[in-house]
Design an enzyme around this catalytic site. Structure first.
Site, PDB file in Angstrom:
ATOM      1  NE  ARG A  34      -2.218  -2.240   3.085  1.00 51.78           N
ATOM      2  CZ  ARG A  34      -2.544  -2.739   4.251  1.00 51.78           C
ATOM      3  NH1 ARG A  34      -3.367  -2.114   5.035  1.00 51.78           N
ATOM      4  NH2 ARG A  34      -2.049  -3.853   4.659  1.00 51.78           N
ATOM      5  N   GLY A  35       2.120   1.126   0.369  1.00 52.11           N
ATOM      6  CA  GLY A  35       2.954   2.301   0.657  1.00 52.11           C
ATOM      7  C   GLY A  35       3.098   3.307  -0.473  1.00 52.11           C
ATOM      8  CD  GLU A  87       8.574  -0.455  -4.255  1.00 52.02           C
ATOM      9  OE1 GLU A  87       7.693   0.123  -3.578  1.00 52.02           O
ATOM     10  OE2 GLU A  87       9.138  -1.478  -3.858  1.00 52.02           O
ATOM     11  CG  ASP A  88       7.148   2.621  -0.617  1.00 51.87           C
ATOM     12  OD1 ASP A  88       7.963   1.835  -1.149  1.00 51.87           O
ATOM     13  OD2 ASP A  88       6.354   2.261   0.274  1.00 51.87           O
ATOM     14  CG  ASP A  91      16.133  -1.017   2.343  1.00 54.31           C
ATOM     15  OD1 ASP A  91      17.128  -0.297   2.486  1.00 54.31           O
ATOM     16  OD2 ASP A  91      15.762  -1.818   3.214  1.00 54.31           O
ATOM     17  CB  THR A  92      17.760  -5.125   0.039  1.00 49.40           C
ATOM     18  OG1 THR A  92      16.439  -5.608  -0.234  1.00 49.40           O
ATOM     19  CG2 THR A  92      17.930  -4.925   1.529  1.00 49.40           C
ATOM     20  N   GLY A  93      16.611  -3.810  -2.738  1.00 49.09           N
ATOM     21  CA  GLY A  93      16.316  -4.121  -4.144  1.00 49.09           C
ATOM     22  C   GLY A  93      15.737  -5.515  -4.326  1.00 49.09           C
ATOM     23  CB  THR A  95      10.624  -6.006  -2.706  1.00 45.89           C
ATOM     24  OG1 THR A  95      10.963  -6.225  -1.344  1.00 45.89           O
ATOM     25  CG2 THR A  95       9.139  -6.149  -2.907  1.00 45.89           C
ATOM     26  CG  LEU A  96      12.187  -2.700  -7.866  1.00 42.39           C
ATOM     27  CD1 LEU A  96      10.760  -2.271  -7.659  1.00 42.39           C
ATOM     28  CD2 LEU A  96      13.114  -1.495  -7.818  1.00 42.39           C
ATOM     29  CE  LYS A 119      15.713   3.339   3.542  1.00 41.31           C
ATOM     30  NZ  LYS A 119      15.467   2.384   4.632  1.00 41.31           N
ATOM     31  CG  PHE A 140      12.698   2.310   9.459  1.00 43.31           C
ATOM     32  CD1 PHE A 140      12.522   1.250   8.580  1.00 43.31           C
ATOM     33  CD2 PHE A 140      11.601   2.810  10.125  1.00 43.31           C
ATOM     34  CE1 PHE A 140      11.260   0.708   8.364  1.00 43.31           C
ATOM     35  CE2 PHE A 140      10.332   2.273   9.922  1.00 43.31           C
ATOM     36  CZ  PHE A 140      10.174   1.218   9.037  1.00 43.31           C
ATOM     37  CG  ASP A 147       3.766   0.796   7.174  1.00 42.99           C
ATOM     38  OD1 ASP A 147       4.617   0.591   6.285  1.00 42.99           O
ATOM     39  OD2 ASP A 147       3.181  -0.123   7.781  1.00 42.99           O
ATOM     40  NE  ARG A 153       0.276   2.125   5.285  1.00 39.06           N
ATOM     41  CZ  ARG A 153       1.156   1.281   4.762  1.00 39.06           C
ATOM     42  NH1 ARG A 153       2.112   1.742   3.985  1.00 39.06           N
ATOM     43  NH2 ARG A 153       1.087  -0.008   5.017  1.00 39.06           N
TER      44      ARG A 153
HETATM   45  P1  5GP Z   1      13.657  -3.870  -0.438  1.00 38.85           P
HETATM   46  O1  5GP Z   1      13.154  -5.191  -0.951  1.00 38.85           O
HETATM   47  O2  5GP Z   1      14.181  -2.953  -1.497  1.00 38.85           O
HETATM   48  O3  5GP Z   1      14.684  -4.080   0.659  1.00 38.85           O
HETATM   49  O4  5GP Z   1      12.475  -3.183   0.352  1.00 38.85           O
HETATM   50  C1  5GP Z   1      11.452  -2.577  -0.263  1.00 38.85           C
HETATM   51  C2  5GP Z   1      10.268  -2.395   0.641  1.00 38.85           C
HETATM   52  O5  5GP Z   1      10.602  -2.443   2.042  1.00 38.85           O
HETATM   53  C3  5GP Z   1       9.661  -1.032   0.402  1.00 38.85           C
HETATM   54  O6  5GP Z   1       8.726  -1.075  -0.632  1.00 38.85           O
HETATM   55  C4  5GP Z   1       9.055  -0.721   1.767  1.00 38.85           C
HETATM   56  O7  5GP Z   1       7.776  -1.309   1.835  1.00 38.85           O
HETATM   57  C5  5GP Z   1       9.963  -1.410   2.747  1.00 38.85           C
HETATM   58  N1  5GP Z   1      10.974  -0.461   3.275  1.00 38.85           N
HETATM   59  C6  5GP Z   1      12.285  -0.405   2.931  1.00 38.85           C
HETATM   60  N2  5GP Z   1      12.901   0.589   3.611  1.00 38.85           N
HETATM   61  C7  5GP Z   1      11.960   1.184   4.365  1.00 38.85           C
HETATM   62  C8  5GP Z   1      11.986   2.292   5.276  1.00 38.85           C
HETATM   63  O8  5GP Z   1      13.004   2.946   5.543  1.00 38.85           O
HETATM   64  N3  5GP Z   1      10.808   2.629   5.880  1.00 38.85           N
HETATM   65  C9  5GP Z   1       9.651   1.942   5.642  1.00 38.85           C
HETATM   66  N4  5GP Z   1       8.557   2.358   6.269  1.00 38.85           N
HETATM   67  N5  5GP Z   1       9.593   0.889   4.785  1.00 38.85           N
HETATM   68  C10 5GP Z   1      10.727   0.520   4.157  1.00 38.85           C
END
Ligand code: 5GP
Length: 180
Positions: A34-35, A87-88, A91-93, A95-96, A119, A140, A147, A153
């Site tokens: 939802r973010g 995407e909001d 981070d690690t990439g 999920t994407l 990030k 974070f 959220d 949010r």
């Molecule tokens: P990734 O797979 O790139 O590590 O993470 C992506 C998802 O993790 C984002 O779409 C988000 O939902 C969540 N996420 C990553 N970093 C943050 C953060 O700093 N704050 C929040 N609220 N969610 C995050």
């Protein structure tokens, strides 16, 4: 770390202009619930080309593995469409990378990523993000769709939260962030 309301709005306007220039014939924006929907709602209103939107929802199998399951799929067929995944925060990439792999299998005409926050220092998998709002540090972050346990949010700015305090009490930042 704070990205204030005015700065956010200027960043979203810039991204809207970049997308409009890149896709003058129109584009399909795909957001992960939802973010991203707060960002998406402002982004489409900053665009001056035809736009359609569609949504996916995913849930993680296990935190930190990047393995996710699609719990709500797109309603639209993206085959031969120009698609941008919104995407909001990247981070690690992980999920994407998973979601992009899923979408690529459906053979869109093109597939790019637009992220409000990036990030880059946290990346585990190299993930190309063509349209970036703001590069942020390894904090974070909360607000503007982001959220912790469903809270924060609706803040109109993005701010770094204290993750260990939040893990103890998800409402740890309610007084300071809503009292501004
Ligand atoms: P990734 O797979 O790139 O590590 O993470 C992506 C998802 O993790 C984002 O779409 C988000 O939902 C969540 N996420 C990553 N970093 C943050 C953060 O700093 N704050 C929040 N609220 N969610 C995050």
């Amino acid at each position: 770390m704070v990205v204030g309301g005015d700065e956010l709005r200027a960043g979203v306007r810039r991204l809207g202009a970049e997308l409009s220039q890149a896709y003058p014939e129109g584009v399909l924006l795909v957001a992960i619930l939802r973010g991203s929907i707060w960002f998406l709602a402002d982004l489409v209103r900053a665009m001056s080309c035809p736009v359609e939107v569609d949504f996916m929802a995913i849930s993680s199998y296990a935190e930190g593995t990047g393995r996710v399951r699609i719990v709500k799929d797109l309603d639209l067929d993206i085959n031969q469409r120009h698609v941008v995944l919104v995407e909001d925060v990247v981070d690690t990439g992980l999920t994407l990378t998973y979601v992009l792999g899923e979408l690529r299998r459906r053979e869109p005409a093109s597939l790019e990523v637009c992220a409000l926050l990036d990030k880059t220092t946290r990346r585990i998998v190299p993930t190309p993000v063509r349209f970036v709002g703001f590069e942020v540090a390894d904090d974070f972050v909360l607000g503007y769709g982001l959220d912790f346990a469903g809270r924060y949010r609706n803040l109109d700015f993005v701010v770094a939260g204290d993750l260990s305090a939040l893990r103890e009490d998800p409402d740890a930042h309610v007084a300071d962030l809503y009292g501004r």
